[in-house]
Design a protein around this motif. Sequence first.
Motif, mmCIF file in Angstrom:
data_model
loop_
_atom_site.group_PDB
_atom_site.id
_atom_site.type_symbol
_atom_site.label_atom_id
_atom_site.label_comp_id
_atom_site.label_asym_id
_atom_site.label_seq_id
_atom_site.Cartn_x
_atom_site.Cartn_y
_atom_site.Cartn_z
ATOM 1 N N ALA A 172 -75.906 -9.868 -5.595
ATOM 2 C CA ALA A 172 -74.933 -10.945 -5.792
ATOM 3 C C ALA A 172 -74.785 -11.213 -7.279
ATOM 4 N N PHE A 173 -73.561 -11.429 -7.703
ATOM 5 C CA PHE A 173 -73.276 -11.753 -9.090
ATOM 6 C C PHE A 173 -73.538 -13.239 -9.319
ATOM 7 N N VAL A 174 -74.192 -13.560 -10.432
ATOM 8 C CA VAL A 174 -74.436 -14.955 -10.814
ATOM 9 C C VAL A 174 -73.313 -15.348 -11.761
ATOM 10 N N TYR A 175 -72.441 -16.229 -11.310
ATOM 11 C CA TYR A 175 -71.191 -16.487 -12.018
ATOM 12 C C TYR A 175 -71.354 -17.349 -13.262
ATOM 13 N N SER A 176 -72.239 -18.304 -13.233
ATOM 14 C CA SER A 176 -72.361 -19.241 -14.346
ATOM 15 C C SER A 176 -73.461 -18.810 -15.312
ATOM 16 N N THR A 177 -73.379 -19.322 -16.539
ATOM 17 C CA THR A 177 -74.447 -19.124 -17.512
ATOM 18 C C THR A 177 -75.352 -20.352 -17.596
ATOM 19 N N ARG A 178 -75.021 -21.409 -16.845
ATOM 20 C CA ARG A 178 -75.787 -22.654 -16.865
ATOM 21 C C ARG A 178 -76.772 -22.658 -15.693
ATOM 22 N N PRO A 179 -78.078 -22.813 -15.971
ATOM 23 C CA PRO A 179 -79.082 -22.722 -14.899
ATOM 24 C C PRO A 179 -78.838 -23.644 -13.719
ATOM 25 N N GLU A 180 -78.403 -24.884 -13.975
ATOM 26 C CA GLU A 180 -78.191 -25.802 -12.862
ATOM 27 C C GLU A 180 -77.050 -25.326 -11.973
ATOM 28 N N GLU A 181 -75.980 -24.802 -12.574
ATOM 29 C CA GLU A 181 -74.856 -24.288 -11.786
ATOM 30 C C GLU A 181 -75.252 -23.009 -11.068
ATOM 31 N N GLN A 182 -76.070 -22.181 -11.712
ATOM 32 C CA GLN A 182 -76.560 -20.970 -11.072
ATOM 33 C C GLN A 182 -77.339 -21.306 -9.804
ATOM 34 N N LEU A 183 -78.200 -22.316 -9.904
ATOM 35 C CA LEU A 183 -79.024 -22.697 -8.764
ATOM 36 C C LEU A 183 -78.173 -23.174 -7.600
ATOM 37 N N TRP A 184 -77.225 -24.072 -7.857
ATOM 38 C CA TRP A 184 -76.396 -24.597 -6.773
ATOM 39 C C TRP A 184 -75.546 -23.491 -6.159
ATOM 40 N N ASP A 185 -75.105 -22.545 -6.970
ATOM 41 C CA ASP A 185 -74.300 -21.439 -6.458
ATOM 42 C C ASP A 185 -75.120 -20.568 -5.513
ATOM 43 N N VAL A 186 -76.337 -20.229 -5.908
ATOM 44 C CA VAL A 186 -77.192 -19.389 -5.066
ATOM 45 C C VAL A 186 -77.559 -20.120 -3.774
ATOM 46 N N LEU A 187 -77.900 -21.409 -3.889
ATOM 47 C CA LEU A 187 -78.253 -22.173 -2.695
ATOM 48 C C LEU A 187 -77.063 -22.289 -1.742
ATOM 49 N N GLY A 188 -75.870 -22.478 -2.294
ATOM 50 C CA GLY A 188 -74.690 -22.593 -1.453
ATOM 51 C C GLY A 188 -74.287 -21.274 -0.822
ATOM 52 N N ARG A 189 -74.498 -20.185 -1.543
ATOM 53 C CA ARG A 189 -74.080 -18.873 -1.039
ATOM 54 C C ARG A 189 -75.008 -18.353 0.054
ATOM 55 N N PHE A 190 -76.318 -18.511 -0.132
ATOM 56 C CA PHE A 190 -77.273 -17.897 0.786
ATOM 57 C C PHE A 190 -78.004 -18.883 1.699
ATOM 58 N N GLU A 191 -78.020 -20.152 1.328
ATOM 59 C CA GLU A 191 -78.713 -21.173 2.102
ATOM 60 C C GLU A 191 -80.140 -20.752 2.470
ATOM 61 N N PRO A 192 -80.959 -20.424 1.487
ATOM 62 C CA PRO A 192 -82.343 -20.054 1.791
ATOM 63 C C PRO A 192 -83.138 -21.249 2.302
ATOM 64 N N GLU A 193 -84.191 -20.975 3.045
ATOM 65 C CA GLU A 193 -85.080 -22.045 3.482
ATOM 66 C C GLU A 193 -85.777 -22.624 2.257
ATOM 67 N N LEU A 194 -85.835 -23.951 2.195
ATOM 68 C CA LEU A 194 -86.443 -24.616 1.049
ATOM 69 C C LEU A 194 -87.797 -25.194 1.445
ATOM 70 N N LEU A 195 -88.832 -24.811 0.712
ATOM 71 C CA LEU A 195 -90.199 -25.311 0.916
ATOM 72 C C LEU A 195 -90.755 -25.728 -0.440
ATOM 73 N N PRO A 196 -90.264 -26.844 -0.983
ATOM 74 C CA PRO A 196 -90.637 -27.247 -2.352
ATOM 75 C C PRO A 196 -92.142 -27.374 -2.540
#
Length: 243
Positions: free
Chosen positions: A151-175
Motif C-alpha cells: 500500500a502506498f502511504v500518501y501523506s508525509t505527515r505521521p499523524e495523517e499516515q496513521l489515520w490513513d493506514v487505520l482507515g484503509r486496513f482497520e487492523p485490530e488495536l491492542l494498545p
Amino acid sequence: MNGPEIHVEFAPELHVFVPRARRSDTVRAATDGVSSLGHVIESLGVPLTEVGALLVDGHEVPVSHVPVAGESVTVRTVARPQRVPGAPLRFLLDVHLGTLARRLRLLGVDTAYESTDIGDPALAARSAAERRVMLSRDRGLLRRRELWAGAFVYSTRPEEQLWDVLGRFEPELLPWTRCTACNGVLREATKEEVAGQLKHGTHATYDVFARCGACGRAYWKGAHHEQLEAIVEQALTLRSERR
C-alpha cells in the motif's frame, strides 16, 4: 502519441500518480495489442496496489485484460476497508516510515520496520516470506511482483499516515502491548526486574512497569505518556466511529 490508443479515467485519489489526469477528464495511453491493462496503468505511474475495480466501456475486467484501441477505461481506487486474505494482518515499513512504525506498535499492531536501507529486493522478499503488507512511499518498491501485498502511504505527515493506514486496513488495536522499539510483545514486570534500567527518580516515583519479551526494554508511564495516550484515544475513537 503514435499508434492505437485507449482513454483512461482515474479516480481523483489516484491523480497524485498521474498529474496530467488533473487537467483533463481522461488520459490517452498507447496500446500494443499484447500488454495487459495492468501494465498500461503501471506505465502511467499508478502502482497496482492502489487500483480497485477496472471498468472497460462500463464492464468490469481483470488487470490481465488486453486493451483494444478505442476502449474507455475507468480506474477506481481500492475499496475501504481493504481486506488482505490468507494471513493475520501484519505490516512491514521501509526506512522512511519510522514514526509511523512506532505509532502502529503503540497501538499493538504487528509492525516490522527496517531502520536501514536494505534495498527493494530484500524488502519485497521479507514481505513475501512473512506475509506482511508493505507500506511505502516508494512506487518502484510497490511494483515488485514478489510482494505479499502493499500500500502506498500518501501523506508525509505521521499523524495523517496513521489515520490513513487505520482507515484503509482497520487492523485490530491492542494498545500498550508491543515494544515501540522492536515490535516484541510486552508483559508486566516488577520494579526489581527492570531496576537496572531505571534512574533514581524513576525508581522512586513509579511502581507499574512492563518489559519487552524480545529486547528487554522497560516501559512505564513517564513524561511523554499523556502525548502517547492522546494518540491511543484518538485511534480508538476513530475505530468506534467507523463501526
